[in-house]
Design an enzyme around this catalytic site. Structure first.
Site, PDB file in Angstrom:
ATOM      1  N   GLY A  95       1.704  17.913  19.437  1.00 22.14           N
ATOM      2  CA  GLY A  95       1.474  17.586  20.841  1.00 22.14           C
ATOM      3  C   GLY A  95       1.705  16.122  21.169  1.00 22.14           C
ATOM      4  O   GLY A  95       1.755  15.731  22.336  1.00 22.14           O
ATOM      5  N   ARG A  96       1.828  15.315  20.150  1.00 17.19           N
ATOM      6  CA  ARG A  96       2.129  13.897  20.412  1.00 17.19           C
ATOM      7  C   ARG A  96       2.996  13.318  19.301  1.00 17.19           C
ATOM      8  O   ARG A  96       3.013  12.110  19.066  1.00 17.19           O
ATOM      9  CB  ARG A  96       0.852  13.076  20.561  1.00 17.19           C
ATOM     10  CG  ARG A  96      -0.114  13.165  19.407  1.00 17.19           C
ATOM     11  CD  ARG A  96      -1.167  12.103  19.581  1.00 17.19           C
ATOM     12  NE  ARG A  96      -2.327  12.374  18.742  1.00 17.19           N
ATOM     13  CZ  ARG A  96      -3.318  11.522  18.581  1.00 17.19           C
ATOM     14  NH1 ARG A  96      -3.276  10.352  19.190  1.00 17.19           N
ATOM     15  NH2 ARG A  96      -4.348  11.821  17.822  1.00 17.19           N
ATOM     16  N   GLY A 129       0.262  12.644  24.990  1.00 17.92           N
ATOM     17  CA  GLY A 129       1.296  12.496  23.959  1.00 17.92           C
ATOM     18  C   GLY A 129       1.327  11.118  23.325  1.00 17.92           C
ATOM     19  O   GLY A 129       2.271  10.774  22.608  1.00 17.92           O
ATOM     20  N   ARG A 182       5.626   7.884  10.344  1.00 15.98           N
ATOM     21  CA  ARG A 182       5.003   8.180   9.060  1.00 15.98           C
ATOM     22  C   ARG A 182       6.070   8.743   8.125  1.00 15.98           C
ATOM     23  O   ARG A 182       6.883   9.573   8.523  1.00 15.98           O
ATOM     24  CB  ARG A 182       3.927   9.231   9.344  1.00 15.98           C
ATOM     25  CG  ARG A 182       3.192   9.761   8.177  1.00 15.98           C
ATOM     26  CD  ARG A 182       2.358  10.965   8.575  1.00 15.98           C
ATOM     27  NE  ARG A 182       1.275  10.664   9.506  1.00 15.98           N
ATOM     28  CZ  ARG A 182       0.840  11.516  10.414  1.00 15.98           C
ATOM     29  NH1 ARG A 182       1.410  12.701  10.562  1.00 15.98           N
ATOM     30  NH2 ARG A 182      -0.148  11.201  11.210  1.00 15.98           N
ATOM     31  N   ARG A 189       2.250  22.645   7.495  1.00 21.86           N
ATOM     32  CA  ARG A 189       0.800  22.755   7.325  1.00 21.86           C
ATOM     33  C   ARG A 189       0.383  24.168   6.953  1.00 21.86           C
ATOM     34  O   ARG A 189       1.145  25.120   7.148  1.00 21.86           O
ATOM     35  CB  ARG A 189       0.119  22.370   8.652  1.00 21.86           C
ATOM     36  CG  ARG A 189       0.319  20.918   9.001  1.00 21.86           C
ATOM     37  CD  ARG A 189       0.735  20.793  10.449  1.00 21.86           C
ATOM     38  NE  ARG A 189       0.423  19.464  10.947  1.00 21.86           N
ATOM     39  CZ  ARG A 189       1.320  18.561  11.317  1.00 21.86           C
ATOM     40  NH1 ARG A 189       2.598  18.853  11.268  1.00 21.86           N
ATOM     41  NH2 ARG A 189       0.953  17.379  11.753  1.00 21.86           N
ATOM     42  N   ASP A 260      -4.616  22.386  10.193  1.00 21.33           N
ATOM     43  CA  ASP A 260      -3.379  21.749  10.672  1.00 21.33           C
ATOM     44  C   ASP A 260      -3.242  20.326  10.127  1.00 21.33           C
ATOM     45  O   ASP A 260      -2.243  19.657  10.378  1.00 21.33           O
ATOM     46  CB  ASP A 260      -3.338  21.726  12.213  1.00 21.33           C
ATOM     47  CG  ASP A 260      -4.567  21.064  12.820  1.00 21.33           C
ATOM     48  OD1 ASP A 260      -5.693  21.404  12.414  1.00 21.33           O
ATOM     49  OD2 ASP A 260      -4.402  20.188  13.691  1.00 21.33           O
ATOM     50  N   ASP A 270      -2.385  12.179   8.308  1.00 21.63           N
ATOM     51  CA  ASP A 270      -2.980  12.258   9.638  1.00 21.63           C
ATOM     52  C   ASP A 270      -4.394  11.666   9.666  1.00 21.63           C
ATOM     53  O   ASP A 270      -5.394  12.374   9.545  1.00 21.63           O
ATOM     54  CB  ASP A 270      -2.985  13.700  10.157  1.00 21.63           C
ATOM     55  CG  ASP A 270      -2.947  13.725  11.682  1.00 21.63           C
ATOM     56  OD1 ASP A 270      -2.793  12.649  12.283  1.00 21.63           O
ATOM     57  OD2 ASP A 270      -3.085  14.803  12.285  1.00 21.63           O
TER      58      ASP A 270
HETATM   59  P1  AMP Z   1      -5.096  15.645  15.572  1.00 21.91           P
HETATM   60  O1  AMP Z   1      -6.553  15.552  15.814  1.00 21.91           O
HETATM   61  O2  AMP Z   1      -4.343  14.350  15.779  1.00 21.91           O
HETATM   62  O3  AMP Z   1      -4.756  16.276  14.255  1.00 21.91           O
HETATM   63  O4  AMP Z   1      -4.534  16.596  16.729  1.00 21.91           O
HETATM   64  C1  AMP Z   1      -4.937  17.928  16.940  1.00 21.91           C
HETATM   65  C2  AMP Z   1      -4.069  18.563  18.020  1.00 21.91           C
HETATM   66  O5  AMP Z   1      -4.252  17.886  19.266  1.00 21.91           O
HETATM   67  C3  AMP Z   1      -2.580  18.493  17.721  1.00 21.91           C
HETATM   68  O6  AMP Z   1      -1.963  19.637  18.249  1.00 21.91           O
HETATM   69  C4  AMP Z   1      -2.168  17.249  18.480  1.00 21.91           C
HETATM   70  O7  AMP Z   1      -0.803  17.250  18.753  1.00 21.91           O
HETATM   71  C5  AMP Z   1      -3.018  17.347  19.741  1.00 21.91           C
HETATM   72  N1  AMP Z   1      -3.256  16.019  20.349  1.00 21.91           N
HETATM   73  C6  AMP Z   1      -4.118  15.067  19.951  1.00 21.91           C
HETATM   74  N2  AMP Z   1      -4.073  14.000  20.769  1.00 21.91           N
HETATM   75  C7  AMP Z   1      -3.137  14.255  21.703  1.00 21.91           C
HETATM   76  C8  AMP Z   1      -2.604  13.546  22.821  1.00 21.91           C
HETATM   77  N3  AMP Z   1      -3.024  12.305  23.140  1.00 21.91           N
HETATM   78  N4  AMP Z   1      -1.642  14.134  23.551  1.00 21.91           N
HETATM   79  C9  AMP Z   1      -1.200  15.367  23.255  1.00 21.91           C
HETATM   80  N5  AMP Z   1      -1.642  16.090  22.220  1.00 21.91           N
HETATM   81  C10 AMP Z   1      -2.617  15.559  21.451  1.00 21.91           C
HETATM   82 MG    MG Z   2      -3.310  16.542  13.079  1.00 19.04          MG
END
Ligand code: AMP
Ligand code: MG
Length: 476
Positions: A95-96, A129, A182, A189, A260, A270
């Protein structure tokens, strides 16, 4: 196409893109108002043949995401689901971030260049994102520290500050923005497989298994059908069990061990709300939102084992569960080996029989928990075991070592002391008064001058210290 010097070490191999449209979506990178370089991993850039990039080429590829030569033509947001705090979430995915290049290193490992904070994708939901600058800084610090401690981790490759003002609940807002690249050994995953099971697509699970085998475990390509699936799962079990052991030896709390955030190569990656422990405390929890302590320090092996069982559940669509259950049993041994490698690496001790070494580690962790001895201080004081006895006697926590409770641990270290400790101890790192640590107060302390007056000197000094420690422990 941007022109760049082609190094013989640059070996593009964009295998993931060949999997086809079921596994990822082409996306466009965000355009940022600013590109200020904050971190360039020259050491790893050289190892993958990108060390010769000029500053403007680095910016073109790692801030504007112009394709690398003979690599992926467009970034791909990877599709995956995952259990988040044990609740299944089918609404996630990149998502980002996205994958935008793959290449091989000198050991022939297939590595990814992937982003965090590079803009919205079909999986952003309500998110922007983006990655905060503090989030980017924290990932650089965590991964550099873990690498230095010998933990198998992704590498922070590049960090640009991007000039946007972000709103976040967990940081004073508006807050500064960044985009991270990275270098990682797979972003496939557990949740990549779970998604395909959720969609009831055993055919696609099979395709992904073949891909993972060819890309990461080619030694099992001679197996076919169910045996190959089981072998791949066994490798994932072994690698992730070792990783869990490595985190425990490092005193690292990842914080968010959702399915994930774990991948099939068992590489740590991550980094969000991570912390290092200051003392041994199995209940120490990193993420403020982890209200039940599900991913607390001492519960990490259980969390990884649970996540592996979910991966096994997804693979059971293409392999009899009994074969997978046999592979899952490799967890305990893998974990023990990972823990021993980690602790013995930090202490430079000589291994013996696994059972006896585990009994020693159990005593050691018990003593560390009981006494609340400084975690990093202990490992620093006893590098090379008995060869450090004089150094340990001058430690701020020398009194603890004089106590009778420590006697069996001292004895166990003596029997495992190698012959050339004096040579190792001559390294400048061991002449320091104190170990290099990455405790939360230090992280906040080096962030404050960046936030207040754009002063990066403490951040840079910390990374120099970490590099000295990495050098002392040698290549991992
Ligand atoms: P994470 O906690 O970084 O592993 O993210 C968990 C999920 O939330 C993943 O699908 C990320 O892509 C999404 N996500 C986290 N932060 C954002 C953001 N600022 N914008 C869009 N998606 C996000
Ligand atoms: Mg993640």
């Amino acid at each position: 196409m941007h022109c760049m010097p082609v190094s013989a070490r640059y070996r593009p191999d964009p295998l993931f893109a060949k999997l086809g449209p079921e596994f990822a979506d082409p996306v466009a990178p965000a355009r940022f108002p600013q590109h200020v370089l904050r971190w360039r991993n020259q050491r790893w850039a050289e190892r993958v043949g990108l060390g010769e990039l000029s500053a403007s080429e680095w910016e073109a590829h790692f801030a504007r995401f112009e394709p690398l030569p003979d690599n992926m033509s467009a970034p791909l947001a990877m599709r995956y689901h995952g259990h988040q705090f044990r609740t299944y979430n089918p609404d996630i995915g990149d998502g980002r971030g996205f994958l935008f290049a793959q290449l091989r290193d000198g050991d022939d490992r297939l590595l990814d260049l992937a982003t965090k904070g590079s803009g919205q994708t079909p999986y952003s939901r309500f998110g922007d994102g983006r990655l905060t600058l503090k989030g980017g800084v924290r990932e650089v610090l965590a991964a550099e520290m873990l690498e230095a401690l010998g933990v198998y981790t992704s590498k922070p490759f590049s960090l640009f500050e991007t000039g946007e003002a972000l709103t976040r609940g967990d940081e004073p807002s508006p807050t500064r923005s960044s985009v991270l690249v990275r270098l990682g050994h797979s972003h496939i995953r557990f949740g990549s497989f779970q998604r395909l099971a959720f969609l009831e697509r055993p055919d696609l699970i099979q395709v992904l298994v073949e891909h993972c085998c060819a890309a990461y475990y080619p030694q099992h390509l001679n197996l076919s059908g169910e045996a190959r699936v089981a072998a791949l799962f066994g490798e994932a079990v072994e690698a992730n069990a070792r990783l869990a052991g490595g985190w425990m030896a490092a005193g690292f709390v990842h914080g968010v061990l959702n399915t994930d955030n774990l991948n099939i190569c068992g590489e740590s990656f991550d980094y969000g709300p991570w912390r290092f422990v200051s003392v041994s405390d199995p209940t120490f929890t990193a993420a403020y939102f982890d209200e039940t302590g599900l991913y607390a320090f001492g519960r990490q092996p259980e969390a990884v084992s649970w996540a592996l069982a979910q991966l096994g559940g997804a693979l059971s669509l293409v392999c009899p569960p009994a074969l997978l259950e046999t592979q899952l049993k490799r967890f305990a041994h893998g974990y023990q080996v990972g823990l021993r490698d980690g602790v013995f690496g930090r202490l430079n001790l000589v291994e013996g029989a696994l059972d006896a070494d585990m009994a020693f580690l159990s005593d050691l962790f018990g003593w560390l928990t009981e006494t609340r001895a400084g975690w990093d201080q202990f490992f620093f004081d006893w590098y090379c075991g008995a060869a450090s006895a004089e150094r340990a006697a001058a430690s701020p926590q020398a009194q603890l070592y004089a106590d009778a409770a420590f006697t069996p641990i001292r004895a166990a270290m003596e029997t495992r002391t190698g012959s050339n400790g004096a040579a190792f101890l001559r390294h400048p790192y061991f002449q320091r008064a104190a170990p290099v640590t990455m405790l939360i107060d230090e992280v906040e302390g080096l962030w404050a001058p960046i936030a207040e007056r754009d002063d990066w000197s403490l951040f840079e000094a910390k990374l120099r210290d970490v590099a000295l420690m990495r050098d002392a422990f040698g290549p991992s």
